[in-house]
Design a protein around this motif. Structure first.
Motif, PDB file in Angstrom:
ATOM      1  N   ILE B   9       0.957  -1.159  -0.107  1.00 44.81           N
ATOM      2  CA  ILE B   9      -0.143  -0.005   0.010  1.00 44.81           C
ATOM      3  C   ILE B   9       1.007   1.220   0.001  1.00 44.81           C
ATOM      4  O   ILE B   9       0.778   2.249  -0.663  1.00 44.81           O
ATOM      5  CB  ILE B   9      -1.008   0.090   1.349  1.00 44.81           C
ATOM      6  CG1 ILE B   9      -1.770  -1.183   1.247  1.00 44.81           C
ATOM      7  CG2 ILE B   9      -1.629   1.296   1.153  1.00 44.81           C
ATOM      8  CD1 ILE B   9      -2.740  -1.406   2.378  1.00 44.81           C
ATOM      9  N   PHE B  34       0.074  -2.324 -17.896  1.00 45.44           N
ATOM     10  CA  PHE B  34       0.403  -0.900 -17.846  1.00 45.44           C
ATOM     11  C   PHE B  34       0.715  -0.697 -16.463  1.00 45.44           C
ATOM     12  O   PHE B  34       0.309  -1.121 -15.557  1.00 45.44           O
ATOM     13  CB  PHE B  34      -1.047  -0.251 -18.196  1.00 45.44           C
ATOM     14  CG  PHE B  34      -1.622  -0.502 -19.523  1.00 45.44           C
ATOM     15  CD1 PHE B  34      -2.647  -1.590 -19.146  1.00 45.44           C
ATOM     16  CD2 PHE B  34      -1.137   0.062 -20.556  1.00 45.44           C
ATOM     17  CE1 PHE B  34      -3.182  -2.000 -20.777  1.00 45.44           C
ATOM     18  CE2 PHE B  34      -2.049  -0.119 -21.772  1.00 45.44           C
ATOM     19  CZ  PHE B  34      -2.766  -1.361 -21.884  1.00 45.44           C
ATOM     20  N   TYR B  36       0.931   3.093 -14.348  1.00 46.75           N
ATOM     21  CA  TYR B  36       0.508   4.363 -14.345  1.00 46.75           C
ATOM     22  C   TYR B  36       0.941   5.163 -13.141  1.00 46.75           C
ATOM     23  O   TYR B  36       1.192   4.618 -12.045  1.00 46.75           O
ATOM     24  CB  TYR B  36      -1.004   4.873 -14.507  1.00 46.75           C
ATOM     25  CG  TYR B  36      -1.654   4.515 -15.961  1.00 46.75           C
ATOM     26  CD1 TYR B  36      -2.003   3.347 -16.320  1.00 46.75           C
ATOM     27  CD2 TYR B  36      -2.069   5.383 -16.828  1.00 46.75           C
ATOM     28  CE1 TYR B  36      -2.706   2.766 -17.472  1.00 46.75           C
ATOM     29  CE2 TYR B  36      -2.666   5.174 -18.025  1.00 46.75           C
ATOM     30  CZ  TYR B  36      -2.765   4.064 -18.332  1.00 46.75           C
ATOM     31  OH  TYR B  36      -3.341   3.800 -19.700  1.00 46.75           O
ATOM     32  N   GLN B  38       0.408   8.652 -10.648  1.00 50.14           N
ATOM     33  CA  GLN B  38      -0.652   9.800 -10.244  1.00 50.14           C
ATOM     34  C   GLN B  38       0.044  10.684  -9.395  1.00 50.14           C
ATOM     35  O   GLN B  38       0.252  10.478  -8.066  1.00 50.14           O
ATOM     36  CB  GLN B  38      -2.043   9.178  -9.934  1.00 50.14           C
ATOM     37  CG  GLN B  38      -2.891  10.376  -9.856  1.00 50.14           C
ATOM     38  CD  GLN B  38      -4.068   9.833  -9.243  1.00 50.14           C
ATOM     39  OE1 GLN B  38      -4.291   8.689  -8.633  1.00 50.14           O
ATOM     40  NE2 GLN B  38      -5.505  10.271  -9.790  1.00 50.14           N
ATOM     41  N   GLY B  41      -3.584  15.529  -7.003  1.00 48.49           N
ATOM     42  CA  GLY B  41      -4.467  16.258  -7.791  1.00 48.49           C
ATOM     43  C   GLY B  41      -4.296  16.086  -9.353  1.00 48.49           C
ATOM     44  O   GLY B  41      -4.904  17.131  -9.812  1.00 48.49           O
ATOM     45  N   GLN B  42      -3.856  15.316  -9.574  1.00 51.85           N
ATOM     46  CA  GLN B  42      -3.676  14.984 -11.171  1.00 51.85           C
ATOM     47  C   GLN B  42      -4.122  13.557 -11.468  1.00 51.85           C
ATOM     48  O   GLN B  42      -4.588  12.634 -10.599  1.00 51.85           O
ATOM     49  CB  GLN B  42      -2.028  15.075 -11.444  1.00 51.85           C
ATOM     50  CG  GLN B  42      -1.500  16.254 -11.260  1.00 51.85           C
ATOM     51  CD  GLN B  42      -2.075  17.476 -11.844  1.00 51.85           C
ATOM     52  OE1 GLN B  42      -2.145  17.318 -13.164  1.00 51.85           O
ATOM     53  NE2 GLN B  42      -2.160  18.701 -11.272  1.00 51.85           N
ATOM     54  N   GLY B  43      -4.532  13.645 -12.974  1.00 54.99           N
ATOM     55  CA  GLY B  43      -4.783  12.368 -13.428  1.00 54.99           C
ATOM     56  C   GLY B  43      -3.679  11.381 -13.439  1.00 54.99           C
ATOM     57  O   GLY B  43      -2.495  11.560 -12.757  1.00 54.99           O
ATOM     58  N   LEU B  44      -3.991  10.184 -14.365  1.00 57.80           N
ATOM     59  CA  LEU B  44      -3.048   9.187 -14.262  1.00 57.80           C
ATOM     60  C   LEU B  44      -2.173   9.266 -15.619  1.00 57.80           C
ATOM     61  O   LEU B  44      -2.835   9.560 -16.454  1.00 57.80           O
ATOM     62  CB  LEU B  44      -3.704   7.719 -14.375  1.00 57.80           C
ATOM     63  CG  LEU B  44      -4.115   7.200 -13.080  1.00 57.80           C
ATOM     64  CD1 LEU B  44      -5.161   7.682 -12.345  1.00 57.80           C
ATOM     65  CD2 LEU B  44      -4.531   5.394 -13.241  1.00 57.80           C
ATOM     66  N   LEU B  46       0.688   7.532 -18.135  1.00 54.61           N
ATOM     67  CA  LEU B  46       1.168   6.540 -18.482  1.00 54.61           C
ATOM     68  C   LEU B  46       2.634   6.380 -18.240  1.00 54.61           C
ATOM     69  O   LEU B  46       3.226   7.249 -18.925  1.00 54.61           O
ATOM     70  CB  LEU B  46       0.947   5.825 -19.868  1.00 54.61           C
ATOM     71  CG  LEU B  46       1.167   4.590 -20.408  1.00 54.61           C
ATOM     72  CD1 LEU B  46       0.526   3.535 -19.867  1.00 54.61           C
ATOM     73  CD2 LEU B  46       1.050   4.409 -22.007  1.00 54.61           C
ATOM     74  N   GLU B  88       1.597   8.250  -6.468  1.00 52.96           N
ATOM     75  CA  GLU B  88       0.886   6.734  -6.322  1.00 52.96           C
ATOM     76  C   GLU B  88       0.935   6.319  -7.864  1.00 52.96           C
ATOM     77  O   GLU B  88       1.064   6.706  -9.095  1.00 52.96           O
ATOM     78  CB  GLU B  88      -0.769   7.260  -6.249  1.00 52.96           C
ATOM     79  CG  GLU B  88      -1.455   5.978  -5.857  1.00 52.96           C
ATOM     80  CD  GLU B  88      -1.615   5.819  -4.323  1.00 52.96           C
ATOM     81  OE1 GLU B  88      -1.429   6.815  -3.682  1.00 52.96           O
ATOM     82  OE2 GLU B  88      -2.307   4.952  -3.831  1.00 52.96           O
ATOM     83  N   PHE B  90       0.028   3.168 -10.289  1.00 50.70           N
ATOM     84  CA  PHE B  90      -1.168   2.020 -10.334  1.00 50.70           C
ATOM     85  C   PHE B  90      -0.709   1.104 -11.552  1.00 50.70           C
ATOM     86  O   PHE B  90      -0.196   1.539 -12.495  1.00 50.70           O
ATOM     87  CB  PHE B  90      -2.386   2.629 -10.995  1.00 50.70           C
ATOM     88  CG  PHE B  90      -3.018   3.565  -9.730  1.00 50.70           C
ATOM     89  CD1 PHE B  90      -2.649   4.997  -9.411  1.00 50.70           C
ATOM     90  CD2 PHE B  90      -3.706   3.036  -9.051  1.00 50.70           C
ATOM     91  CE1 PHE B  90      -3.315   5.715  -8.734  1.00 50.70           C
ATOM     92  CE2 PHE B  90      -4.438   3.930  -7.976  1.00 50.70           C
ATOM     93  CZ  PHE B  90      -4.126   5.017  -7.757  1.00 50.70           C
ATOM     94  N   PHE B 103      -7.696  -1.906 -12.696  1.00 53.25           N
ATOM     95  CA  PHE B 103      -6.564  -1.335 -11.972  1.00 53.25           C
ATOM     96  C   PHE B 103      -6.373  -1.918 -10.563  1.00 53.25           C
ATOM     97  O   PHE B 103      -7.354  -2.381  -9.844  1.00 53.25           O
ATOM     98  CB  PHE B 103      -7.063  -0.123 -11.752  1.00 53.25           C
ATOM     99  CG  PHE B 103      -7.006   0.822 -13.214  1.00 53.25           C
ATOM    100  CD1 PHE B 103      -7.942   0.723 -14.126  1.00 53.25           C
ATOM    101  CD2 PHE B 103      -5.807   1.509 -13.260  1.00 53.25           C
ATOM    102  CE1 PHE B 103      -7.841   1.553 -15.283  1.00 53.25           C
ATOM    103  CE2 PHE B 103      -5.600   2.554 -14.744  1.00 53.25           C
ATOM    104  CZ  PHE B 103      -6.646   2.297 -15.540  1.00 53.25           C
ATOM    105  N   GLY B 104      -5.127  -1.933 -10.096  1.00 50.30           N
ATOM    106  CA  GLY B 104      -4.925  -2.272  -8.830  1.00 50.30           C
ATOM    107  C   GLY B 104      -5.284  -1.075  -7.857  1.00 50.30           C
ATOM    108  O   GLY B 104      -5.830   0.032  -8.476  1.00 50.30           O
ATOM    109  N   THR B 105      -5.108  -1.151  -6.685  1.00 48.37           N
ATOM    110  CA  THR B 105      -5.580  -0.066  -5.467  1.00 48.37           C
ATOM    111  C   THR B 105      -4.352   0.814  -5.379  1.00 48.37           C
ATOM    112  O   THR B 105      -4.659   1.741  -4.884  1.00 48.37           O
ATOM    113  CB  THR B 105      -5.868  -0.707  -4.195  1.00 48.37           C
ATOM    114  OG1 THR B 105      -4.861  -1.803  -3.805  1.00 48.37           O
ATOM    115  CG2 THR B 105      -7.365  -1.631  -4.168  1.00 48.37           C
ATOM    116  N   SER B 108       1.663   3.879  -2.695  1.00 51.14           N
ATOM    117  CA  SER B 108       2.084   5.075  -2.716  1.00 51.14           C
ATOM    118  C   SER B 108       3.341   5.224  -2.437  1.00 51.14           C
ATOM    119  O   SER B 108       3.796   4.625  -1.410  1.00 51.14           O
ATOM    120  CB  SER B 108       1.060   5.757  -1.489  1.00 51.14           C
ATOM    121  OG  SER B 108       1.627   7.270  -1.071  1.00 51.14           O
TER     122      SER B 108
END
Lengths: 119, 113
Positions: B9, B34, B36, B38, B41-44, B46, B88, B90, B103-105, B108
């Motif tokens: 985690i 894949f 990714y 993050q 405050g941002q998207g994912l 690649l 983070e 993913f 997607f996985g959880t 961090s």
């Protein structure tokens, strides 16, 4: 602008409000997606559109209503939401499926997300 | 059913140290894989992807990942972590239908000076 753009970036709404999230992609893609991201949970797929046609509705409550007027724009209309709907809503796009890319697979490109807080 | 597991985690590493983030998947066929990243405050974004061929794939920002079919794993590695890598991460699996991704959880990553 390039990539996938989401507006607004932040939204606070009451449970009786009606609001909309907007997503626009400038990548020439033909598939668009809505995902919900909650803390410590996998991304939850909500809706998928391919060439403006909805192909996936992942048992999403009717208080979420998607709209895809063309391959470049995707909306998520929100009505009578609950506090547990507070989350980051991510829009993504990809080449159309199943053809995907020339390598035979699809790749998602994400926007920065819309942070929704329901009071 | 398809699933993606990221067993860690949260990971903390020192700047300059090596990094490995674990990912295991469950899928009957060879998936598309894949990673990714993050930032807050941002998207994912690649980092890299595996479709076929060489099982060691190179990505952006100095990351690489290795697909091991026998272990159903796709671990992400970086030889020397920079403070800007704190984010983070993913792992995701894509099915050959082209429109289904799992997607996985997330893991961090904290980088300490």
């Amino acid at each position: 602008e390039t990539g996938v753009t989401q507006t607004p970036r932040h939204l606070v709404m009451g449970m009786t409000n009606k609001k909309s999230l907007k997503c626009e992609q400038h990548l020439g893609h033909n598939a668009m997606y809505w995902y919900k991201q909650s803390a410590k949970k996998p991304l939850e797929l909500m809706f998928v559109y391919n060439f403006k046609e909805q192909t996936e509705n992942n048992s999403v409550p009717s208080r979420f209503s998607p709209e895809c007027p063309n391959s470049s724009h995707l909306f998520l209309h929100l009505h009578t939401l609950q506090p547990e709907d507070s989350a980051l809503y991510l829009c993504a796009s990809s080449p159309s499926f199943p053809q995907g890319t020339s390598s035979g697979a699809n790749v998602l490109t994400f926007g920065a997300g819309s942070r929704l807080t329901v009071l | 059913a398809q699933s993606v597991t990221q067993p860690d985690i949260h990971i903390t590493v020192s700047e300059g140290a090596s990094l490995e983030l674990r990912c295991n998947y469950s899928y009957g066929a060879t998936p598309y894989l894949f990673w990714y990243v993050q930032s807050p405050g941002q998207g994912l974004q690649l980092l890299l992807k595996y479709f076929s061929g060489d099982t060691l794939v190179q990505g952006i920002k100095g990351f690489e990942a290795e697909f091991k079919r026998s272990q159903s794993s796709f671990n992400l590695r970086k030889p020397s972590v920079h403070w800007s890598d704190a984010a983070e991460y993913f792992c995701a699996v894509g099915l050959n239908t082209g429109n289904q991704f799992y997607f996985g959880t997330g893991t961090s990553l904290t980088v300490i000076p």
